[in-house]
Each structure stands twice: as C-alpha cells, then as structure tokens.
Design a protein around this motif. Structure first.
Motif, PDB file in Angstrom:
ATOM      1  N   ILE A 153     -14.706   2.248  -6.299  1.00 45.93           N
ATOM      2  CA  ILE A 153     -14.269   1.134  -7.151  1.00 45.93           C
ATOM      3  C   ILE A 153     -12.754   0.981  -7.072  1.00 45.93           C
ATOM      4  CG2 ILE A 153     -14.041   0.363  -9.548  1.00 45.93           C
ATOM      5  CD1 ILE A 153     -16.802   1.552 -10.085  1.00 45.93           C
ATOM      6  N   LEU A 154     -12.037   2.099  -7.107  1.00 47.62           N
ATOM      7  CA  LEU A 154     -10.574   2.055  -7.039  1.00 47.62           C
ATOM      8  C   LEU A 154     -10.108   1.385  -5.757  1.00 47.62           C
ATOM      9  CD1 LEU A 154      -7.703   2.797  -7.936  1.00 47.62           C
ATOM     10  CD2 LEU A 154      -8.085   5.096  -7.024  1.00 47.62           C
ATOM     11  N   ILE A 155     -10.673   1.757  -4.635  1.00 51.39           N
ATOM     12  CA  ILE A 155     -10.276   1.156  -3.353  1.00 51.39           C
ATOM     13  C   ILE A 155     -10.605  -0.337  -3.340  1.00 51.39           C
ATOM     14  CG2 ILE A 155     -10.737   1.155  -0.859  1.00 51.39           C
ATOM     15  CD1 ILE A 155     -11.162   4.268  -1.238  1.00 51.39           C
ATOM     16  N   GLY A 156     -11.733  -0.700  -3.949  1.00 50.75           N
ATOM     17  CA  GLY A 156     -12.082  -2.121  -4.055  1.00 50.75           C
ATOM     18  C   GLY A 156     -11.059  -2.894  -4.870  1.00 50.75           C
ATOM     19  N   ILE A 157     -10.595  -2.302  -5.974  1.00 49.48           N
ATOM     20  CA  ILE A 157      -9.567  -2.950  -6.802  1.00 49.48           C
ATOM     21  C   ILE A 157      -8.271  -3.096  -6.005  1.00 49.48           C
ATOM     22  CG2 ILE A 157      -8.100  -2.686  -8.841  1.00 49.48           C
ATOM     23  CD1 ILE A 157     -10.494  -1.189 -10.148  1.00 49.48           C
ATOM     24  N   LEU A 158      -7.871  -2.031  -5.313  1.00 49.62           N
ATOM     25  CA  LEU A 158      -6.638  -2.072  -4.518  1.00 49.62           C
ATOM     26  C   LEU A 158      -6.700  -3.177  -3.462  1.00 49.62           C
ATOM     27  CD1 LEU A 158      -6.096   1.765  -4.035  1.00 49.62           C
ATOM     28  CD2 LEU A 158      -4.591   0.224  -5.308  1.00 49.62           C
ATOM     29  N   SER A 159      -7.868  -3.368  -2.868  1.00 50.67           N
ATOM     30  CA  SER A 159      -7.998  -4.358  -1.789  1.00 50.67           C
ATOM     31  C   SER A 159      -7.826  -5.786  -2.290  1.00 50.67           C
ATOM     32  CB  SER A 159      -9.358  -4.203  -1.096  1.00 50.67           C
ATOM     33  OG  SER A 159     -10.415  -4.585  -1.955  1.00 50.67           O
ATOM     34  N   THR A 160      -7.980  -6.005  -3.599  1.00 49.84           N
ATOM     35  CA  THR A 160      -7.762  -7.355  -4.130  1.00 49.84           C
ATOM     36  C   THR A 160      -6.279  -7.688  -4.267  1.00 49.84           C
ATOM     37  OG1 THR A 160      -7.812  -6.659  -6.462  1.00 49.84           O
ATOM     38  CG2 THR A 160      -9.927  -7.211  -5.428  1.00 49.84           C
ATOM     39  N   TYR A 161      -5.432  -6.652  -4.242  1.00 54.38           N
ATOM     40  CA  TYR A 161      -3.993  -6.863  -4.405  1.00 54.38           C
ATOM     41  C   TYR A 161      -3.194  -6.629  -3.124  1.00 54.38           C
ATOM     42  CZ  TYR A 161      -4.917  -6.649  -9.437  1.00 54.38           C
ATOM     43  OH  TYR A 161      -5.389  -6.877 -10.708  1.00 54.38           O
ATOM     44  N   ILE A 162      -3.707  -5.806  -2.235  1.00 50.04           N
ATOM     45  CA  ILE A 162      -2.937  -5.385  -1.055  1.00 50.04           C
ATOM     46  C   ILE A 162      -3.538  -6.000   0.203  1.00 50.04           C
ATOM     47  CG2 ILE A 162      -2.204  -3.399   0.328  1.00 50.04           C
ATOM     48  CD1 ILE A 162      -2.290  -1.723  -2.244  1.00 50.04           C
ATOM     49  N   ARG A 163      -2.726  -6.781   0.906  1.00 45.41           N
ATOM     50  CA  ARG A 163      -3.193  -7.438   2.131  1.00 45.41           C
ATOM     51  C   ARG A 163      -3.173  -6.507   3.332  1.00 45.41           C
ATOM     52  NH1 ARG A 163       0.197 -13.154   1.977  1.00 45.41           N
ATOM     53  NH2 ARG A 163      -0.832 -14.088   0.153  1.00 45.41           N
ATOM     54  N   ASP A 164      -2.162  -5.665   3.395  1.00 47.40           N
ATOM     55  CA  ASP A 164      -1.934  -4.843   4.570  1.00 47.40           C
ATOM     56  C   ASP A 164      -3.026  -3.777   4.695  1.00 47.40           C
ATOM     57  OD1 ASP A 164      -0.888  -2.772   6.338  1.00 47.40           O
ATOM     58  OD2 ASP A 164       1.043  -3.814   6.195  1.00 47.40           O
ATOM     59  N   LYS A 165      -3.835  -3.868   5.743  1.00 50.28           N
ATOM     60  CA  LYS A 165      -4.961  -2.947   5.920  1.00 50.28           C
ATOM     61  C   LYS A 165      -4.489  -1.523   6.204  1.00 50.28           C
ATOM     62  CE  LYS A 165      -8.319  -6.427   7.376  1.00 50.28           C
ATOM     63  NZ  LYS A 165      -9.236  -6.889   8.448  1.00 50.28           N
ATOM     64  N   ASP A 166      -3.310  -1.390   6.794  1.00 49.39           N
ATOM     65  CA  ASP A 166      -2.784  -0.047   7.060  1.00 49.39           C
ATOM     66  C   ASP A 166      -2.400   0.660   5.757  1.00 49.39           C
ATOM     67  OD1 ASP A 166      -3.113  -0.187   9.816  1.00 49.39           O
ATOM     68  OD2 ASP A 166      -1.145  -1.098  10.128  1.00 49.39           O
ATOM     69  N   ILE A 167      -1.848  -0.090   4.794  1.00 46.73           N
ATOM     70  CA  ILE A 167      -1.552   0.499   3.486  1.00 46.73           C
ATOM     71  C   ILE A 167      -2.848   0.938   2.818  1.00 46.73           C
ATOM     72  CG2 ILE A 167      -0.659   0.094   1.160  1.00 46.73           C
ATOM     73  CD1 ILE A 167       1.377  -1.804   2.301  1.00 46.73           C
ATOM     74  N   LEU A 168      -3.859   0.088   2.879  1.00 45.13           N
ATOM     75  CA  LEU A 168      -5.148   0.436   2.280  1.00 45.13           C
ATOM     76  C   LEU A 168      -5.742   1.681   2.924  1.00 45.13           C
ATOM     77  CD1 LEU A 168      -6.805  -3.069   1.832  1.00 45.13           C
ATOM     78  CD2 LEU A 168      -6.104  -1.500   0.017  1.00 45.13           C
ATOM     79  N   PHE A 169      -5.623   1.786   4.263  1.00 43.09           N
ATOM     80  CA  PHE A 169      -6.153   2.950   4.965  1.00 43.09           C
ATOM     81  C   PHE A 169      -5.413   4.214   4.524  1.00 43.09           C
ATOM     82  CE2 PHE A 169      -6.252   5.928   8.544  1.00 43.09           C
ATOM     83  CZ  PHE A 169      -7.624   6.052   8.725  1.00 43.09           C
ATOM     84  N   LEU A 170      -4.095   4.102   4.372  1.00 40.84           N
ATOM     85  CA  LEU A 170      -3.293   5.246   3.932  1.00 40.84           C
ATOM     86  C   LEU A 170      -3.679   5.656   2.510  1.00 40.84           C
ATOM     87  CD1 LEU A 170      -0.961   7.246   4.299  1.00 40.84           C
ATOM     88  CD2 LEU A 170       0.614   5.437   3.564  1.00 40.84           C
ATOM     89  N   LEU A 171      -3.827   4.686   1.608  1.00 42.63           N
ATOM     90  CA  LEU A 171      -4.228   4.999   0.242  1.00 42.63           C
ATOM     91  C   LEU A 171      -5.623   5.618   0.206  1.00 42.63           C
ATOM     92  CD1 LEU A 171      -2.870   1.841  -1.624  1.00 42.63           C
ATOM     93  CD2 LEU A 171      -1.959   4.163  -1.735  1.00 42.63           C
ATOM     94  N   GLN A 172      -6.496   5.133   1.048  1.00 43.76           N
ATOM     95  CA  GLN A 172      -7.850   5.695   1.119  1.00 43.76           C
ATOM     96  C   GLN A 172      -7.796   7.154   1.594  1.00 43.76           C
ATOM     97  OE1 GLN A 172     -10.505   3.133   3.247  1.00 43.76           O
ATOM     98  NE2 GLN A 172     -12.323   4.305   2.712  1.00 43.76           N
ATOM     99  N   ASN A 173      -6.892   7.426   2.529  1.00 42.76           N
ATOM    100  CA  ASN A 173      -6.683   8.795   3.029  1.00 42.76           C
ATOM    101  C   ASN A 173      -6.272   9.714   1.875  1.00 42.76           C
ATOM    102  OD1 ASN A 173      -5.655  11.147   4.293  1.00 42.76           O
ATOM    103  ND2 ASN A 173      -4.790  10.009   5.991  1.00 42.76           N
ATOM    104  N   ILE A 174      -5.319   9.256   1.062  1.00 46.63           N
ATOM    105  CA  ILE A 174      -4.821  10.067  -0.054  1.00 46.63           C
ATOM    106  C   ILE A 174      -5.875  10.199  -1.148  1.00 46.63           C
ATOM    107  CG2 ILE A 174      -3.111  10.128  -1.920  1.00 46.63           C
ATOM    108  CD1 ILE A 174      -1.150   8.818   0.095  1.00 46.63           C
TER     109      ILE A 174
END
Length: 342
Positions: A153-174
């Motif tokens: 759910i958290l990653i889904g929420i983040l994806s609504t605000y963050i366009r950059d897929k590399d940032i999302l991948f990094l956050l998912q890693n953490i």
C-alpha cells in the motif's frame, strides 16, 4: 500534485556530501562513523556509482531494544545506508511537507510535541467556546503502528506522487529491506526515511479525517490522534467509521484498549500531558521518569532541558524541586526568565 525531483537529484555527489554533513552531526565519536569518514570520498563515490549503475542494495540491520519509556525494538542500518537515507530525505521531505495537513505534527519542521499541545489548547478553546460549552475529546491510538505498515500500500501511495521510476525503485529497495512479523509488513524504527514514509502513509487518513469525518477538529502525532466535539454521540459514532477507514485505506487497526472519550474538564491524556480547560499537568509516569533521570544525572544541561519541558505546562512545583535539588543554582539564575513560574 506530483514531485518533480529526479533520481539524479538524490544520487548526485553534491547531495550525498550534504547528506553526510547532516548525518554526522552528533555522531563523530562513534566508531562506525569514524571508519566511514577515514575514506569518505571513496565511500561516497562508490555509493554514487552503485546508485548510478542500479547495483545498490540496502544492507542488513543491527537490532537492539530501548526503553522509551516502553520497550521499543530499534533497527539500525549501516552508515552507508543511513547517509543515503539522509540524501533521500533532503530531496523528498520539502515536497511532501507541502501536502501534509496542518494538524499533523510528528517529525516535521516547525512542528513537534510542543506545537501539538499548543494546538490542542487552541482547538479545545474553540470547541468549548472558551470553556462555556462541554468539550468532548475522542482519543485514539493505532495498534502496533510501525510493525503494521503495509509495504505494498505504501509503495502504491508513493507512486501517486512520484513520477521518476528510479526513485520509486530505490524507495522500494529500502522499504523491502525490512519486515516485522511477515514479508511486506512494517518499517524499521531508526530509519530517517521511516519518519517521512509513515507521515506519507498516514496522510491518507489525515485527509479523510479532515475532509470526510464530521469531527473537523483533528490533531495527529505519529500513531496518536484526537478529535474534538461538543457532541459525545457524534464521537461515539465516529469510532467504527475511523476503524473502517484505517482498515480499508491502510490495513491498520485501532488499539482496543487505547480508545477513549472524555470531557476536557475531566482531563485528557495526550502526548505526556493531562489537559484541562485552563491548564495542563505532566502525566505521572513522565514525571517519575524525569525525577529518576535527574537523580541519575544532574548536569546543568539536563536540568535546563527539563525546566524547558515544564515551561509548557503547569509545572511550577516540579520546577522548584529541580532548582532545589540542583547544586548548580548559579547556572539557572541567569536562565530562569525563560521559564514562567520558575
């Protein structure tokens, strides 16, 4: 509204250096920090290259327990990973802070517990019409807050605000580098990024509370929140609505033993203080903990810190006890003007 920052903003050497400068404050005597600093530029360049080449993987955690005041499990990442946490936080926090509701007070610049209890006073006075009406307060606590965060759910929420897929991948890693009782659940107490991520997560409920619940007067600090009303029955009806919203939006549960409705006149326990219409007093347990710590460590800076805490409520007697117990009264002779009643 979407964040326009890019992955390159986060991983730049300039941002990593700035993150290091912020991270090392108060930590320079620690062995792991000193080891990292001996080859600082080499370590930062290696981190930058790993991030640039997408070969970075978050490392394991060192787990330990603290009493704060109740036992808490802390998970400490390596220095390398914590520097990256600071680098991410420096870029993303300013954006997300602009979208958070005003009455969310934990882990935010120019907020904190003192601002939260002042806001509590303002809202209680507003709802009670300056103590001319009965003010009821619904107080809630979320069960096993950090351990219950749903990472998907958290990653889904983040994806609504963050366009950059590399940032999302990094956050998912953490985010995925840790789990509590089962895979995909929990965030570690101890990560700087966790402070930001739980506020992003809870913003979904904050927004719901402010715009859809009829109790508009709302304050949240971490997993504690209060709603004010002149109507007790309204607050009673809100409890199942709140539980449904937390379950449906965030897969969270209210703590069944920490939901209460009380009048302000009878005293409401919130953030370590018991609040009344015209004053607030320190709770018994924090008071006892403070007295015990002063007995163990009566350095001037410790005593001054507690005098500062007590200045936010009706703590005159406790302030006087601290001053009497101190063998360094001369230190406070200069500073007591900062503390009304001392």
């Amino acid at each position: 509204m979407q964040c326009l920052h890019t992955y390159d903003n986060i991983i730049s050497l300039e941002n990593l250096l700035a993150a290091w400068s912020e991270f090392r404050i108060g930590k320079r005597k620690r062995t792991d920090v000193q080891v990292f600093e001996r080859n600082l530029m080499s370590n930062l360049i290696t981190l930058h290259n790993d991030l640039k080449n997408k070969t970075y993987r978050h490392g394991p955690y060192h787990a330990f327990r603290i009493a704060d005041p109740k036992p808490r499990d802390i998970h400490k990442a390596s220095v390398r990973d914590r520097v990256l946490h600071h680098a991410i936080y420096q870029i993303l926090y300013p954006f997300f802070d602009t979208i958070f509701v005003h009455t969310s007070y934990s882990c935010r610049n120019n907020k904190g517990t003192h601002r939260a209890i002042e806001r509590f006073k303002q809202l209680s006075q507003h709802v009670s019409k300056n103590n001319s009406k009965t003010c009821w307060v619904l107080k809630c606590d979320i069960r096993k807050f950090f351990a219950s965060i749903d990472q998907h759910i958290l990653i889904g929420i983040l994806s609504t605000y963050i366009r950059d897929k590399d940032i999302l991948f990094l956050l998912q890693n953490i985010i995925g580098s840790f789990y509590s009782t089962q895979k995909g659940k929990g965030l570690p107490l101890g990560n700087l990024t966790s402070q930001l991520l739980v506020n992003i997560y809870m913003h979904e409920f904050d927004y719901y509370a402010k715009h859809y619940l009829k109790g508009k007067q709302y304050i949240r600090y971490a997993d504690d929140f209060v709603i004010f009303s002149q109507n007790k029955d309204l607050l009673v009806r809100l409890i199942p609505e709140i539980q449904r919203a937390l379950t449906n939006l965030l897969h969270l549960e209210l703590h069944p033993k920490k939901v209460s409705i009380a009048t302000l006149a009878s005293g409401v326990d919130f953030l370590g203080w018991v609040h009344f219409p015209d004053h607030r007093v320190l709770r018994t347990k924090p008071k006892q903990r403070m007295q015990r710590r002063i007995a163990e460590n009566s350095k001037p800076e410790v005593l001054q810190s507690y005098l500062g805490l007590l200045s936010h409520g009706n703590g005159r007697k406790l302030q006087e006890e601290i001053l009497r117990a101190s063998s360094t009264l001369g230190v406070f002779a200069v500073n007591t003007k900062r503390f009304p009643g001392a």
